[in-house]
Write an enzyme that holds these catalytic residues in place. Structure first.
Site, PDB file in Angstrom:
ATOM      1  N   HIS A  55     -12.447 -16.637 -12.343  1.00  0.00           N
ATOM      2  CA  HIS A  55     -13.386 -17.640 -11.798  1.00  0.00           C
ATOM      3  C   HIS A  55     -12.836 -19.056 -11.984  1.00  0.00           C
ATOM      4  O   HIS A  55     -13.013 -19.916 -11.115  1.00  0.00           O
ATOM      5  CB  HIS A  55     -14.737 -17.570 -12.520  1.00  0.00           C
ATOM      6  N   GLY A  80     -21.265 -12.128 -18.711  1.00  0.00           N
ATOM      7  CA  GLY A  80     -20.300 -13.219 -18.732  1.00  0.00           C
ATOM      8  C   GLY A  80     -20.650 -14.236 -17.663  1.00  0.00           C
ATOM      9  O   GLY A  80     -21.343 -13.915 -16.697  1.00  0.00           O
ATOM     10  N   CYS A 138     -20.834  -9.113 -10.489  1.00  0.00           N
ATOM     11  CA  CYS A 138     -20.710 -10.546 -10.707  1.00  0.00           C
ATOM     12  C   CYS A 138     -22.019 -11.214 -10.299  1.00  0.00           C
ATOM     13  O   CYS A 138     -22.568 -10.892  -9.247  1.00  0.00           O
ATOM     14  CB  CYS A 138     -19.563 -11.085  -9.853  1.00  0.00           C
ATOM     15  N   LEU A 139     -22.518 -12.123 -11.141  1.00  0.00           N
ATOM     16  CA  LEU A 139     -23.779 -12.801 -10.807  1.00  0.00           C
ATOM     17  C   LEU A 139     -23.662 -13.593  -9.508  1.00  0.00           C
ATOM     18  O   LEU A 139     -24.664 -13.839  -8.849  1.00  0.00           O
ATOM     19  CB  LEU A 139     -24.192 -13.730 -11.954  1.00  0.00           C
ATOM     20  N   GLN A 151     -19.901 -21.091 -11.900  1.00  0.00           N
ATOM     21  CA  GLN A 151     -21.023 -20.302 -11.374  1.00  0.00           C
ATOM     22  C   GLN A 151     -22.358 -21.049 -11.494  1.00  0.00           C
ATOM     23  O   GLN A 151     -23.352 -20.636 -10.894  1.00  0.00           O
ATOM     24  CB  GLN A 151     -21.112 -18.942 -12.080  1.00  0.00           C
ATOM     25  N   HIS A 181     -11.976 -11.136 -15.713  1.00  0.00           N
ATOM     26  CA  HIS A 181     -12.902 -11.445 -14.615  1.00  0.00           C
ATOM     27  C   HIS A 181     -13.322 -12.922 -14.668  1.00  0.00           C
ATOM     28  O   HIS A 181     -13.276 -13.630 -13.662  1.00  0.00           O
ATOM     29  CB  HIS A 181     -14.122 -10.519 -14.715  1.00  0.00           C
ATOM     30  N   GLU A 182     -13.708 -13.380 -15.863  1.00  0.00           N
ATOM     31  CA  GLU A 182     -14.206 -14.763 -15.998  1.00  0.00           C
ATOM     32  C   GLU A 182     -13.076 -15.781 -15.828  1.00  0.00           C
ATOM     33  O   GLU A 182     -13.285 -16.843 -15.228  1.00  0.00           O
ATOM     34  CB  GLU A 182     -14.897 -14.959 -17.353  1.00  0.00           C
TER      35      GLU A 182
HETATM   36 CO    CO Z   1     -18.173 -13.119 -11.969  1.00  0.00          CO
END
Ligand code: CO
Length: 174
Positions: free
Chosen positions: A147, A45, A101-102, A50, A143-144
């Site tokens: 963000h 995701g 998470c990236l 990001q 989660h997304e």
């Molecule tokens: Co993330």
């Protein structure tokens, strides 16, 4: 085009992203770039912030379970492109899942979230949809969406675990 990932503690990750009003070429390029970047970085995701774009846009692609080549497990047509999402239902039941998470590379921890959510969103053409799901997709979407509101999963850690994380992270930055 593959973009660089904005990494913690970059302050942009704290921005509250803006709603998308124009479902145009710019948005479509953003979505295509987000897919390419997510795949290139081995993510499931990605939220627009990001890659430094503070818009309420996210993509999720839950890998298929199969014996196929690894590169075929997240085909583009399986990507959920979610714009202006709103969570309209959250189950009382919670589940714990190991999240990463990236933007916080190399760190994984169990995080508690709602086991089921309902999400209303728009697609790349501005059409409205509702998604109800459970388990992994629900977790990924929560989660997304966090963000988009400037929140990271590490903010859900207990005080002790957060301290431990900060210590480890500082060590790694040196
Ligand atoms: Co993330």
């Amino acid at each position: 085009m593959v973009h660089d990932i904005v990494v913690y503690p970059d302050k942009r990750l704290k921005l509250v992203s803006e709603e998308v009003a124009a479902f145009d070429e710019t948005l479509h390029t953003l979505l295509d770039d987000m897919y390419e970047t997510m795949i290139a970085k081995n993510g499931v995701g990605l939220a627009a912030i990001q890659i430094g774009v503070a818009k309420r846009v996210l993509v999720v692609n839950v890998p298929l379970e199969s014996d196929e080549e690894e590169s075929d497990l997240q085909p583009k047509e399986n990507t959920l492109e979610i714009i202006n999402p709103v969570i309209t239902y959250r189950s009382d039941e919670k589940i714990k899942f190991q999240e990463g998470c990236l933007s916080v590379p190399g760190f994984y921890e169990d995080i508690e979230r709602h086991a089921m959510v309902t999400i209303e969103y728009q697609d790349r053409h501005g059409e409205y949809f509702t998604i109800e799901d459970d388990a992994f997709l629900a977790v990924a979407l929560q989660h997304e969406i966090d963000h988009l509101d400037g929140k990271l999963f590490i903010e859900k850690l207990s005080y002790i675990k957060r301290k431990k994380f900060e210590k480890e992270w500082k060590k790694r930055e040196k």
